[in-house]
Structure formats: structure tokens, C-alpha cells
Design a protein around this motif. Sequence first.
Motif, short mmCIF file in Angstrom:
data_model
loop_
_atom_site.label_atom_id
_atom_site.label_comp_id
_atom_site.label_asym_id
_atom_site.label_seq_id
_atom_site.Cartn_x
_atom_site.Cartn_y
_atom_site.Cartn_z
N LYS A 689 0.83 -1.21 0.00
CA LYS A 689 0.00 0.00 0.00
C LYS A 689 0.86 1.24 0.00
O LYS A 689 0.59 2.22 -0.71
CB LYS A 689 -0.92 0.01 1.22
CG LYS A 689 -2.24 -0.65 0.93
CD LYS A 689 -3.28 -0.28 1.94
CE LYS A 689 -4.58 -0.96 1.59
NZ LYS A 689 -5.49 -1.05 2.72
N THR A 692 2.34 1.73 -3.31
CA THR A 692 1.39 2.32 -4.26
C THR A 692 1.27 3.83 -4.06
O THR A 692 1.26 4.60 -5.01
CB THR A 692 0.01 1.67 -4.07
OG1 THR A 692 0.19 0.29 -3.95
CG2 THR A 692 -0.90 1.98 -5.23
N THR A 693 1.21 4.23 -2.79
CA THR A 693 1.10 5.66 -2.54
C THR A 693 2.30 6.41 -3.09
O THR A 693 2.16 7.47 -3.69
CB THR A 693 1.02 5.94 -1.02
OG1 THR A 693 0.58 4.78 -0.37
CG2 THR A 693 0.13 7.12 -0.73
N GLN A 719 0.26 -4.76 -6.35
CA GLN A 719 -0.40 -5.75 -5.49
C GLN A 719 0.14 -7.15 -5.76
O GLN A 719 0.53 -7.88 -4.84
CB GLN A 719 -1.90 -5.76 -5.78
CG GLN A 719 -2.70 -4.91 -4.84
CD GLN A 719 -4.14 -4.83 -5.30
OE1 GLN A 719 -4.40 -4.77 -6.50
NE2 GLN A 719 -5.06 -4.85 -4.38
N GLU A 747 -5.58 -7.56 -0.58
CA GLU A 747 -6.82 -7.08 -1.18
C GLU A 747 -7.03 -7.60 -2.59
O GLU A 747 -7.45 -6.89 -3.49
CB GLU A 747 -6.87 -5.54 -1.14
CG GLU A 747 -6.94 -5.04 0.28
CD GLU A 747 -6.98 -3.53 0.36
OE1 GLU A 747 -7.18 -2.89 -0.67
OE2 GLU A 747 -6.81 -3.01 1.48
#
Lengths: 868, 450
Positions: A689, A692-693, A719, A747
Motif C-alpha cells: 500500500k 502504491t502511494t 499488489q 486485497e
Amino acid sequence: MSRFFRGGDDSSTESSSDEEELYSGSEEEEEEKKDQDVDDSSSDDDEPEAAADSGSDSDGDAKKKGVNRFLADADSDSSSGDDSDNETQAKVKSAKDKRFDELEATVTAIQNGQKINDWGSISNELDKLNRQVIKQIDGGKAPKLYIKCIADLEDFMNETLAKQKVTPKKMNATNARGLNVVKQRIKKNNKDFQAQIDAYRKDSDDFMESDEEEVPAPKVAKVRFQDLTAEQGQDDDEGFATVGKGGRTLLFTPESIFKHLRTIMESRGKKNTDRLEQIKIMEKLYEVAVTPYQKIRVLMTLVSARFDLGSGAATSMPLEHWKAAEKELATLLRVLETEKDHIVIENAEEWDDDEKPPTLEDGAKYIRIPGSVVSYIERLDDELTRSLQSIDPHTSEYIERLTDEGSLYNIIFQGLLYYEMLRKDASLEVPQESLNRIIQRRLDHVYFKPSQVVKILEENCWKEVPSNVDSEITPRDPSHDAGHLLNVLCNYLFENSDGIIRARAMLCQIYFLALHDQYYQARDMMLTSHLQENIANFDITTQILYNRTLVQVGLCAFRKGLVYDAQNTLQEICGSGRQKELLAQGVMIQRFNQVSPEQERLEKQRQLPFHMHINLELLECVYLTCSMLLEIPLLAQTGSSPDVKKRVISKTYRRMLEYHERQIFTGPPENTRDHVMQASKALAAGEWKKATTFVHSIKIWELMPNTEDIKTMLAKQIQEEGLRTYLFTYAPFYDTLSIASLSTMFELDTRKVSAVVSKMISHEELAAALDQVTETVIFRKGVELSRLQSLALTLSDKASALIETNERTLEHRTQGSANAFNRKDGRGGNRGGGQRGGRGGARTGGNPQRQAGGTQFTGGALGAAVRG
Amino acid sequence: MASTAPPSTNGDTSSVADYDLMLKLAPHLDRHMIFPLLEFGTSQLVDEETGDIKDEKKLRDITQAKYSLLKKTNMTDYVANLYCELEGLKEPPSEFADRKQKVFSQLEKYEQETSKITELLQRDDVVNALRSDKVANLEFLKREHEVTVEMVDALYDFGNLQYSCGNYGDASDLLYRFRVLSTDDQKVASATWGRLACEILSMNWESAMEEVQKVRESIDSRLANNALAQLEHRTSLIHWALFPLFNFPAAREPLLELLFNPNFINTIQANCAWILRYLTVAVITGRGRSKNQGIQQKQMKDIVRIVKQESYEYQDPVTRFVHALCIDFDFEEAQNQLVLAEEVLRRDFFLLQSADDFVDSARHLIFESYCKIHARITLKDLSARLGLNKDDAEKWIVNLIRDTRLDAKIDYQEGTVVMNHPPSSVYQQVIERTKGGFFRTQVLSAAVAK
């Protein structure tokens, strides 16, 4: 100094009284001008003025003797009689005097040489004198002192030569050589100043005296000049025209056009030709030209002359002349369009008779005029590029200049129409090559642009031509579909050309396809073209185009989400660290080897104008992101076993990563690179995560079309790769892992997770098995190898690699005749058919090395060229 | 020929009909070969039980297609019948009779022209005097028996005419004779193609295979410097080879070898990606039958690679099955595609017979990779995957465990299959890798010594 003159000439309306003499003397003058300007490039800034004033100045008379420019000007100014401006005069004088003094000193030296009969030093001094005098020549008028000197010298020389013949005593070697040199110089030089010399000879006193009255001249000039400077920029010609109207126009009669043109043509390319002056003359000539033949001839000569202005090595032609040339070319094409019986072709015969223009002979369909429209157009194009190269791209000037591309495109298009028309008549034997060249130019203006822009260009150029005209090659298409246009142009070139033009057409099409997200077509064309094998044999501009295309294909793959392909394609260019040079988007500072100025100049010439650039930062960002997505799982996989560590996908990326890791404190990311590096770190730790940010916060994604889609694509990739990395990194610490928990952690839906895990198990990347009952991944234990075991494996690998190499060597030696070594049919496929081999999942395969052979783009052409 | 390709979509389920390849195949086949495909289309329209015709319009379309297809051939009687059928006439118009007459007269004419040479070639003394050198043979015949080049060429034309009339056997003989004698490369190559067509249409698979080899050689040698012609000829050969591939079991291996030849694989990828369907089916159904497991595995790997590469260009249930199973490891999707693929296969002229085989082999394939990945599988789930009911699945698995050397046990109480994956031993790996080394080195040194 020469500005001064310019002023003088404006004010010297009285000079028209001498007008009649001008043309009698004009022949001579042209001659004179030729050789005076030995140092061509230095004359760059004073040339326009010099040109402007030469008219008035030379109109004076051949008999007038100017000691220097200052004086030369005087006569024209004396009549305007404005004596008030003393201080300017003083100022001006000082600069002039300096030169004049120099001249005088040299002359004295020569005279001294004459006295002692030292020809060696005379020859040296004469050279010096000639150099000095160049700067002081104005409008073909050399300083009177100079004339006197050379005239005397000639006499003296002749005397000496005569003496030589009679006296048996030989001169010593240096002297003899000096004498010879001087003889040649004088012979050559004096011709140019013959008129003045004659005048001097006739009446030396009178000749020298004429200075006296000229002395007070320059003051007015200065004043006038200052008023004028502002205007000059805008309407240079206007200032001239006023003069012309007074007397000159009378001289330009339709009958005399050819004579003028011939004079101009003959002086072309010679040194010290006053081009601006000629251009002015021709502009006038065009005004009076009546018949189409006259018009065409004048226009052609005029355009050539304008191009000559920009022929200096680095400078581009002045803006206003470019624009004028563009207009004139357009006019030329229009004239040719309306006057169908006049054609301009390369293989026509020169018409020698100035007195009567060629007429339509019986049975002949055309009046043929020698010339090459395509060359004009190419030149016009080149000049625009040159000027764009030299303008700072971040100014509005650049944008303004860029708008000219539209009109240029129109010209190209009309030129194309013209050539098509010519081609229709087979008897003309218009070479296919001309048509190819012009189509190539059109393509060059289109291929790198988004289709909307091309559409506008197309719309505009069709608007320009009358509606009854249609192009055979690119028929009128109301939709102006860029893709279609590209296709038509490229196909035409494929069919009708070969070698470089064909290759370029191919590359342009690939570039365009890649730019418009048609990855597969672009890639297939790239592979079928086989260009990667022989690109090194092409010229450097084509290699640059190849590199650009390669990069564009890579970017396209990235937009499609094909990370592996993107990385693979970009590797050669971006991994080299020399993107700038390879794409001709900037000159790199050479740290180790010195580049010669010549090389540097060439390199500068090759640079692409800014609007064609591919954003390097974006390129780097894409490359690094792709590398990250491939490298991080790989690092995690090989992290535990030292023997496979050698496998590196991107050295550049690894280096950056290492550098980044060495830093003791890492601040918040600032540039693209920092962002990617921090994302890599996060990804390696399993924090997808965060990764990704980081990646999403890179600003430059905005430059991509469909930014959001790209971001989603990246998030998805992160991911998945995160999951893989996680499994690689933490597998040793788990006995079992539940699919469900993995699925929540990353996720991803369970199906996707199990697919990823299955894939890893199947490719033996992960020692594990799935338990369907409990929905878990069971990790097998005890699969880690001991050091000895892994070394044994490595050894066996090396052994088989050795055999392979041996076999290949032998095969190479025997040129494949030994069929015994047909080891791998698959390989053979790559070699044989080439075009499809080896794409796709090499990542999954066990073979870590990238296969050599024609499987990938062996990009980075130009490498050798850049290294010089 | 392309113009004759009819819209012969034959299924009423549109999803399956989308995968009909008729239109793509037709341009590369000879018109005589398209005919069986059309016939097949007709048979599909006939309801198996009642014998009713399901779609009148379609049938008419197909008949129309047949007519336009054969119009240009000399099978006048049949064409006349078709015409009657189309127009609803009882008697064919006279033009057909005329044509028939013309054809007959032509036949006769050629018969006469070639009678001498045919006769000669049947005489033992003449045949024995022939050598392998064609030029010398021709010289010999000219000298001894007054045979001219025109006569030889007449053989060719006659063969052509016979073929056009549908007398494939005779045509084949004639072309064979022609080929023995003629020195005209161009015509010999055409004759070889013609003979291949004859053999295929008269279903002489063995000689057809010989001709395939000959055609292949001629493509490689004669057209070596014309890449485009090579591509086109190879494409046609690939299409023609489908006939023996799926009708003659012995042809399977050599043909697969041919198709996996790099040149042909490239041709498939470049020019006719739809052949992938046939190739995939051939490879998958061939599993376990072949003696050489290594080649089998290699071909499977190649198929997977190519399917992946071409997925942007060509997809149908068969290739999607491979994609799902071997690339994505998405077993559910693979199962779905298998069902679709079966349907497609049953509607394909070439693959109809292989459908059951394919489904069976595909199940094996699924199971194999499933077992490779899983340690424990529930029987219920597995039976769903395989598309069988629970008992059948159990039986199937037991057989499989018995037949192959699969290391698995069924735990009946829990209803699971437990797989035992022995970790691959390092020693084994080292041995594997160094196995061929000695042999290869020997070959190498022998080659150097040469």
C-alpha cells in the motif's frame, strides 16, 4: 561602423544622380565584391548594413577613392550638410582611425620592403594588408591608400621581374619565393580593384585628393541612423525601396531581368557577394516580371539567394528571410500550378540566351526550367529545424516560430501535388526519388504528432489548395484521419523506395502506432522489419529515429500494462545512462574523452527541436517503475541463495537502489527517482500500500494520457508483485499460510491469490503445495540446499554452459553445416524466422540469461557513434 | 476462391458459431477441398434423429455456395443438379449439356494426345530404360519413340482437366507421369501440388504424405529467395495438411513435426493464427500416445508459448483453455473453456472425430497440473473440475493413479485425494544436468576431427 553607412545611404538621395553610371559599372562591382570578403563568417553582423549601403556607395563612381569607410561615406553626406553632430563624429572616427592607422603602418612596411628589395617581408605584409583591408572595404570600395599601395607594388614588381630577366644574379631563395607569392597575389587581387587602380594610375593626385572633401561626412549618418535603427528591424526593404523608387526602378525592365539574374547567379557562392543586395534587386525584379517564365526564374533565384544567407555553419537564416522564402516558394508553386506549360525539373537544360526567353517549341509540351522544387522545400524545412534548435524552447518566440510549421507543411503538401502532377507525364522522367523525398518530408512532420494535431494540419493544407485538385497518393479524405494518412504515406514509401527512406518510413509508422497505443502492431512491425539487426549500418539520424521509436514502443507497452515488455524494450536506451545522446535531446558532457569541436558541432546539428522531444523524466520514471516491479520480487527470490544472485535485470536500477540503501537518513522523496526508490523499499518489505502511494504521488504521470488508468494498472501490478515478494521473503518462516488471509492482506480475491501461488508452485519458484481442504499453502521444509549442494548445481550448470558454448563456436566456424548441433529447435526458430521468436514469458522460464540472438530489440543503436 | 467462401455459419448457438473458421480456411484451400467442408455444413443442419432440416435458408445458402464454388469446375453433371436444386427446375438448362459435351470432347482430345506416351510408359522395356536423369530420359524418349515436349505437356493439361472433372485418381496418375518426364520446374511444382490435392481428395493418405514432403521441399528450395511466396505456399500447405492430420493417425507425428518446424510455426503466427486451434487439439490429443514423451512435452511447451504470444490476435475456446490452464492456472476458467471447446470441436469439420479424445486428454492435463500444485484435493471439487460425477471421478482417478505413476492416495473417509510430492533431489538434478555432457562432447570432438 557600417551602421553609419546605412544611415548615410538613406540620406543620400542625391546619389541617384549617378544612377546611370551604376549599371555600366555594376559588372565590375560584382566582381570586386567577390573576393574582398575573404573572411566570410566574420561579416555576419555587418553584412546587412554593408549590403544596404553598397547600393548607394557604389553608385558613386568607380573613380572615387575611399581611404576608408569613413571617408568613403563622406561624399554622400556632405550634401545633406548637417554638421551639428560633432561628438558622434569624434567617437566614430576613433574606431575607424585605428584601423586606418594599422593599414597605414602596413603600407609603410611594404614600401620599406620595396626599398630594400625584401620580397619575403613584402609578401607577408601584403597578406596582412589584404586581411586588414577586408574590414575596411565597403561596397567594393577599398581604401584609397590601399589602392595606391597595391598599384605601386604592382609596378614595382613588374620592374623587378623585368630586372630579373636581364641580370644574371639570382635572388636568394626566400626572396624568390616571396616574389612569386606576391606576383600571384597581386595578379589575383588587383583584378578585383582594377577599376580603382586604373583610376589611380590615370591621375594619382586627383584620386588621392578626392578624400579631402569627404572628410566631414559621417556625422549626419550617425544621426539618421539612430532614427532608423528602430525601423530597420521591421522594414528593412522599405528604407531601401525609397531609394529604389527614385531611380532604380527604371532600370528593372522585364527585358533586363535575365541579365540581372545571370549576374547574380554567377556571383553566387563566391566570396564577398553581397547577398542582401542581390535579394533586394530580385525582389524588384519580381515586381516587374511579367511572363510566367520570368516570374519562375526570378522566384527560384530569389529563394536560392535567401537560402544562401543561412549557409553559415551554425547560424540559421534570419526569420524574415525564412518567411519571405516560404511565401515565395508558395508563390512559385502557385505560378507553376496555374501555368501548366511551365515546369521546373531537375533534368532540364540550362537556357543560355539572356536576350530572348525560351518559347514553346512545336511539339513540345512544356517549357522546362532547370531547378529542384524538392530541394527548396527540403532546405526550407531544414532551416526551420535549425532555427528551432537555436531558440530557447521555453520562450514564446519558440512557440511563434513553431507556428510556421503549419505553413511549411502546406508548402510540402503543395510540392507533393506538384510532383504528382509531373509524375503523371512519363515523358518527363521525374525521378521517383524526388517524390519519395517529399513524401518523407511530409511524413517527418506528421509521425510524431498526436492524431488531432495531424488532423488540423491536414485540414489547413487542404483548405489551401483549390477544391478541384486532388492528390493521387493521399486522396482527399474528409475525415482527415491521421492513422490512415500515415498508412498511405508509409505504404507508398515501402513500395517505391528502398534503403534508408524505406527504413525511415517503417520507423515513422511504428512510432506513430506506438504513440497511438497500438502496441502489438507496432511491436510486430518492429520485429518484422529486422531493423534491429542492421540499424548500425544506417546513418546517425536514422539511428536516432530508431532509438526514439524503440523508446516509444516501450512507453506504449507500459501504457498497456505490459511491464515486462516495457522494461525489456527500454533497457537498451535507459540502461545505458546516455538517453540524452541516444535520443538526440541534449548533449552530454563528456567526462573522459575530449570531443573535437567538429564532433560537437555535428552533434549539435543533430539535436531535435524541443517539440519533438520525448520527455526524459517520464521515460526514466517508467523505466524505473518497470524495473522495480521486476527486480523486487527477483531480489526477494534470490535473497536467500547466494549463487543465483548474479541475475540482474537492470543494472542502473540496482545501482540506484544500492545507493539509496547506503544513505543513513532518507528524507521524504523529492524527485521521481526518490519516489520509486522508496516505493521499492516499501514493496520489498511487503508494504504494497505504501509502495502504491509513493508511486502514485509521482507527478509526472500526469503527462500520460489516461493518468487514472495507468495508476490503477500500476496499483494492480504492485499488489501482485507485492504478493510474490511477500511469499518469497517470508516463506521460510511459515509452515502454512491461509489463502484467505493472503487475500485480505493484499486485497486480491482468493481466486487471483491461488492463481498467483499456483503459478509460482508450477514454475518451481516456491517449494509449496496447496491444500484444497483447508485452503492453505503448505510450505515444504528441508528444501534449502547446503552450500556444497548449491555449488554442485552451479558447477553442473557451468559445465553444460561450456559445452553449449563449444558447440556454438564450432557451429559458427563451420557456418552451420554441422547439423549435429541442431540442439534447440526453438532457438533455430528465432534464428530462422526471426520475427516472432522469444517474445513473451522468458521471465517464467528457468533460463535467467537473456537470450542473445534476434529475440529482443538490440537497441541502443548509435552507441558506437556516440562514443565516437 | 475467396469469393466462393460462403457464409456457412452452421450453429444455432451464436456463441459457438462465432468460432467457425470456414471463412478463414476457405481462401487457402482448393475449391475441390472446400466442397467436403460445405457438405459437412449441410450435414450439420440435418437433425440427427428426425432427419428434418433445421434451417431452410441456411441450407439454401450452402447450396448456393456449392454451386458458385463448383461452377468453374468441369463436374458438369453435379453442377447442373445443383443448379436445378437452386432454381427449382426439373431439367437443367441446355447450356449445361453443351458444356458437358465440350468437356467430353476435350477429354477425348487429350486422351488421344497422351495415348502414345501413356502406352509407352506402360511398356516394361521403356520403363526399364529410364534413368534418374530427366533430361536424358526425355532425350531417350525423343530419340527412340518420338515423344515431344508437347506430348509431355499434354499430360499435364489432361491431368488438370481430369482433376477439374473430379476424376482424382486418374488425374493423380497423369500428373505422376508428367512429373517423371517433365523438366519444367514451374510445372513440376504445380503438378506436385495437384497430385497432393488428388491424393487428399481420394483419401490416399500415405501417398498424400509423400506429396506433402515433396511440396515442402520444393517450397524450401525453389522459392528460397522469395519470402512472400514461401509464406503463401506454406500457408496453403499447412491448410491442406489438415486433411491428413486429422484423418490418418500415422500422419500425425510427421505432420506435427512439420508444423512445429520453425518456418511453419512462423508462418502460422504470421499468416494464419487460427491454425493454432488445430495444432493445439492435435498436440493435446496426442498426449500419451506418442512414443517419444520428450517431443510431446516440448510441443506442449511450444503451444503454450505461441498461444500466449498470439492471444492478442487469435482466441477461441481451445486456445483459451490452454491459456487458462497453463499460463494463468485458473482451473475454473479452464473448465468453462473446456465445455465450450467441446462444442466448438463438434462443429468443426476436421476436429469432429477428435472431440472425445480431446476432452479426455484435456481432463488429464487439468488433473496433472492440478496435482502438481495441490497437496490435498477434495474429491467433490475435483469431480466438478473434471466435469464428471463423483463416482465416475473416483473411478477415473483410480485408473489414472494405476496407469500413470502418480504418487497419490484417495482418502475415502474424508473424501480427498492426497498427493505426495517427493522433493526433487539435488543429486538427481545434478545428474540430470550433466547427463548429456559426455555424449555431446564426443559428438563435438568427432566433428572437430572431421
